[in-house]
Write an enzyme that holds these catalytic residues in place. Structure first.
Site, PDB file in Angstrom:
ATOM      1  N   ALA B 131       0.847  -1.195   0.000  1.00 38.72           N
ATOM      2  CA  ALA B 131       0.000   0.000   0.000  1.00 38.72           C
ATOM      3  C   ALA B 131       0.878   1.239   0.000  1.00 38.72           C
ATOM      4  O   ALA B 131       1.320   1.693   1.042  1.00 38.72           O
ATOM      5  CB  ALA B 131      -0.933  -0.004   1.219  1.00 38.72           C
ATOM      6  N   ILE B 158       9.688   4.106   6.319  1.00 37.57           N
ATOM      7  CA  ILE B 158       9.279   5.108   7.303  1.00 37.57           C
ATOM      8  C   ILE B 158      10.512   5.890   7.785  1.00 37.57           C
ATOM      9  O   ILE B 158      11.400   5.322   8.421  1.00 37.57           O
ATOM     10  CB  ILE B 158       8.565   4.456   8.521  1.00 37.57           C
ATOM     11  CG1 ILE B 158       7.495   3.457   8.044  1.00 37.57           C
ATOM     12  CG2 ILE B 158       7.964   5.535   9.424  1.00 37.57           C
ATOM     13  CD1 ILE B 158       6.454   4.029   7.106  1.00 37.57           C
ATOM     14  N   THR B 159      10.544   7.183   7.499  1.00 40.81           N
ATOM     15  CA  THR B 159      11.686   8.024   7.874  1.00 40.81           C
ATOM     16  C   THR B 159      11.713   8.248   9.386  1.00 40.81           C
ATOM     17  O   THR B 159      10.663   8.460  10.000  1.00 40.81           O
ATOM     18  CB  THR B 159      11.603   9.378   7.138  1.00 40.81           C
ATOM     19  OG1 THR B 159      11.466   9.127   5.750  1.00 40.81           O
ATOM     20  CG2 THR B 159      12.861  10.217   7.363  1.00 40.81           C
ATOM     21  N   GLU B 367       6.297  10.505  -0.805  1.00 46.69           N
ATOM     22  CA  GLU B 367       5.127  11.341  -0.473  1.00 46.69           C
ATOM     23  C   GLU B 367       4.251  11.630  -1.681  1.00 46.69           C
ATOM     24  O   GLU B 367       3.811  12.743  -1.908  1.00 46.69           O
ATOM     25  CB  GLU B 367       5.568  12.637   0.201  1.00 46.69           C
ATOM     26  CG  GLU B 367       6.065  12.367   1.617  1.00 46.69           C
ATOM     27  CD  GLU B 367       6.179  13.622   2.450  1.00 46.69           C
ATOM     28  OE1 GLU B 367       5.233  14.422   2.423  1.00 46.69           O
ATOM     29  OE2 GLU B 367       7.200  13.777   3.123  1.00 46.69           O
ATOM     30  N   THR B 369       4.020   9.884  -5.769  1.00 42.57           N
ATOM     31  CA  THR B 369       4.865   9.930  -6.967  1.00 42.57           C
ATOM     32  C   THR B 369       4.431  11.093  -7.862  1.00 42.57           C
ATOM     33  O   THR B 369       3.353  11.669  -7.680  1.00 42.57           O
ATOM     34  CB  THR B 369       4.699   8.634  -7.782  1.00 42.57           C
ATOM     35  OG1 THR B 369       3.317   8.539  -8.153  1.00 42.57           O
ATOM     36  CG2 THR B 369       5.088   7.398  -6.983  1.00 42.57           C
ATOM     37  N   SER B 370       5.272  11.403  -8.838  1.00 40.70           N
ATOM     38  CA  SER B 370       4.903  12.464  -9.790  1.00 40.70           C
ATOM     39  C   SER B 370       3.599  12.121 -10.494  1.00 40.70           C
ATOM     40  O   SER B 370       2.788  13.000 -10.802  1.00 40.70           O
ATOM     41  CB  SER B 370       6.016  12.666 -10.810  1.00 40.70           C
ATOM     42  OG  SER B 370       7.134  13.243 -10.174  1.00 40.70           O
TER      43      SER B 370
END
Lengths: 248, 385
Positions: B131, B158-159, B367, B369-370
């Protein structure tokens, strides 16, 4: 400890300087102004002295309305109060020192810290003139400073070495690179600095001793010409000096 | 910096301060940290001391209370030097702190924000192995058990979730079904050290190698109902709102990276002599630099303007998608030109160009995609109505 730090607004040395239309000032368009880097070192030293000995740090500048920007930086770094001695005209070192001296008399600081020079006109005059006007010891180009009680020990940079001198408070110290690494202002302090008051004074003494006649941008170095070692080359050198560069 | 950007004195001072810090403190370490793929607690601590961890959070919770323009300028200046450090700050503020500040109860804010503005990091667990763009397909499930919830599932990419400075992460989980048949989702605040909650660092990244990226596995993680962020069922909405703002910080990273690559290329091109004249005087080079400069001017003006809209509480769903899309594609172009202009040196690790070239790629993927940005924009201009 009552600490006075004097700062000035100077063009960032990375800015591209253009001579103004009067030929005597620089064109401020597109120039970025900063706190004189040596004054930043003086500010840091003032803050460290306060952290060690308690007391207050006052930042003072002599200049136009826009110099308040540099006082905001000083407030963001942590000085307790900021004062501007306002003047709209251009000024020389004597003018600046005279007005600092008048302000200093009103607060009697234990120590006055400033940069060894401003990176705009590079006169290196203010700390010494100030010493004369206030009758205080003035130690210049200081790279290390220690204060025990009233005794001040300072290391100075001299040609090819260092010199250690001793004097006593109150005194004037002009800061050289190496004395410390100035702190970065913290973001919350930058935000708070904008609402802190800046005390305004009028210049009390307008006496000036130096008049700027003109300023010029140095010519770009041109590439040299390398000639051979024969007699005809000597003739060519003479011809070039006479006809091209017109020095003979 | 171009004089057409109208900034307040404090915004100028923030830019100068962060630029100086990034040049003096981050730049000397950037290549080595990238090479070793190492997260630096030391640099993060120094960024925390500057007030970068609670950038736009009010003072009462220990934050720096910056306006959004100032925050974005700070991220831009970090990214101009190093994408990894910018990522740590941008993710922490926009994704870590943001949701707690905007959607948390007063109790949750009091509990976490003072720590998260003073040296602790927080992650945002949205993406799962199956997901990503398709967040509706979230598989992680939370089931009520008395006053508690039991959570099972996994998160990926996950940053900041597994550094030794990390306090915990927000995790999105399915908590039921809505009347329309779609999944009901809820965000949970889960602290590291909770039994069954296992974040681990992911290695072998192409980009942002000095930032922490983690996988999280959740096995029967038990949390109390106090761990629910806001209300049960609000998770999806909270996540979308968080991403709207988060896109602006990704845009700032693209803008900053493009600026860094541009300056590197311009300075090099002016000094490098080929066929007896500076490389910058050949149109093939000069036009690349002119195109990049044009992009920087446009991107900066638009991004700051959208930040001002946000400061005035306007909705920015379309605008933030445009910022993120434009700035990340600008970064792609700038990094590509930079490597091309530096030639062989651009390929070597000891110059910053190749790191810019690798780091920019994330911006077109993370965050949203284009492609997803184009989807957001095309939806909002009514293409599918």
């Amino acid at each position: 400890m009552n600490i006075l730090v004097c700062i000035s607004r100077v063009p960032d040395t990375a800015s591209r300087v253009i001579v103004g239309s009067d030929g005597k000032t620089i064109d401020p368009q597109g120039i970025k102004y900063i706190v004189n880097p040596y004054d930043e070192i003086a500010l840091e030293e003032g803050l460290r002295l306060r952290e060690k000995n308690g007391g207050t740090v006052t930042a003072l500048t002599v200049g136009g309305e826009s110099s308040k920007e540099q006082l905001r930086t000083a407030l963001a770094m942590g000085v307790d109060s900021a004062v501007i001695v306002k003047t709209d005209s251009s000024f020389d070192s004597f003018f600046v020192a005279n007005n600092i001296s008048e302000y200093a008399k009103s607060i009697n600081p234990d120590i006055i810290l400033l940069g060894k020079q401003s990176v705009d006109f590079d006169s290196l005059q203010v700390p010494s003139i100030l010493g004369e006007l206030l009758g205080l010891p003035s130690v210049s180009v200081v790279t290390k400073l220690a204060i025990e009680g009233n005794t001040v020990t300072a290391e100075r940079e001299i040609e090819g070495g260092k010199e250690v001198v001793e004097t006593s408070l109150p005194c004037i110290i002009s800061a050289q690179k190496g004395l410390n690494d100035p702190r970065y202002p913290k973001l919350p302090d930058i935000m708070k600095a904008k609402s802190k008051p800046i005390e305004e004074k009028d210049a009390v003494n307008s006496d000036e001793r130096v008049t700027v006649m003109g300023i010029e941008i140095p010519l770009k170095k041109r590439a040299g010409i390398i000639l051979g070692g024969e007699d005809k080359d000597i003739d060519e050198v003479v011809r070039l000096l006479h006809e091209e560069s017109k020095v003979i | 910096m171009s004089p057409n950007i109208f900034l307040t004195d404090d915004q100028v001072l923030i830019r100068d301060t962060i630029r100086k810090f990034a040049e003096e403190t981050i730049k000397p370490k950037a290549i080595e940290l990238d090479d070793k793929e190492e997260f630096s607690s030391d640099l993060t601590k120094q960024m925390s001391d500057l007030g970068l961890l609670g950038a736009f959070i009010p003072e009462q919770y220990g934050g720096s209370h910056l306006d959004y323009v100032s925050y974005i300028i700070a991220v831009e200046e970090l990214a101009r030097v190093d994408g990894s450090q910018a990522a740590t700050i941008a993710a922490h503020n926009s994704l870590g702190v943001g949701p707690i500040y905007y959607f948390g109860s007063e109790e949750q804010k009091q509990k976490y924000l003072p720590k998260l503005t003073a040296g602790s990091l927080w992650g945002f667990g949205l993406t799962e192995p199956e997901a990503g763009s398709d967040a509706g397909n979230t598989q992680t499930v939370a089931v009520p058990d008395g006053d508690d919830w039991i959570i099972n599932g996994s998160k990926i990419f996950i940053t900041n979730a597994s550094t030794d400075m990390t306090l915990g992460s927000t995790v999105l989980a399915v908590t039921g079904k809505k009347p329309d048949g779609r999944k009901e989702m809820t965000c949970f605040l889960i602290e590291n050290g909770t039994k069954g909650f296992n974040p681990t660092a992911m290695k072998g990244k192409m980009m942002w190698r000095a930032s922490n990226t983690s996988e999280i596995s959740l096995e029967d993680v038990r949390v109390s109902k106090d761990a629910v962020l806001g209300r049960v069922g609000d998770g999806f909405k909270q996540m979308l709102a968080t991403l709207d703002n988060g896109r602006l910080s990704i845009a700032a990273m693209g803008l900053g990276l493009a600026q860094g690559a541009f300056e590197l290329a311009l300075n090099y091109a002016k000094q490098r002599i080929t066929f007896n004249k500076p490389l910058s005087t050949y149109q093939a080079t000069a036009f690349k630099l002119a195109d990049t400069d044009m992009g920087l001017e446009l991107a900066r003006n638009y991004l700051y303007n959208v930040c001002r809209m946000l400061d005035h509480k306007r909705r920015i769903s379309k605008e933030s998608a445009i910022c993120k899309l434009y700035c990340s594609e600008l970064a792609h172009m700038a990094a590509d030109h930079c490597v091309q202009i530096l030639g062989g040196y651009g390929l070597m690790k000891e110059y910053h160009a190749e790191r810019f070239y690798r780091d920019q790629k994330l911006l077109e993927i993370g965050e949203g995609t284009s492609e997803i940005q184009r989807l957001v924009i095309s939806r909002l201009i009514g293409c599918y109505d």
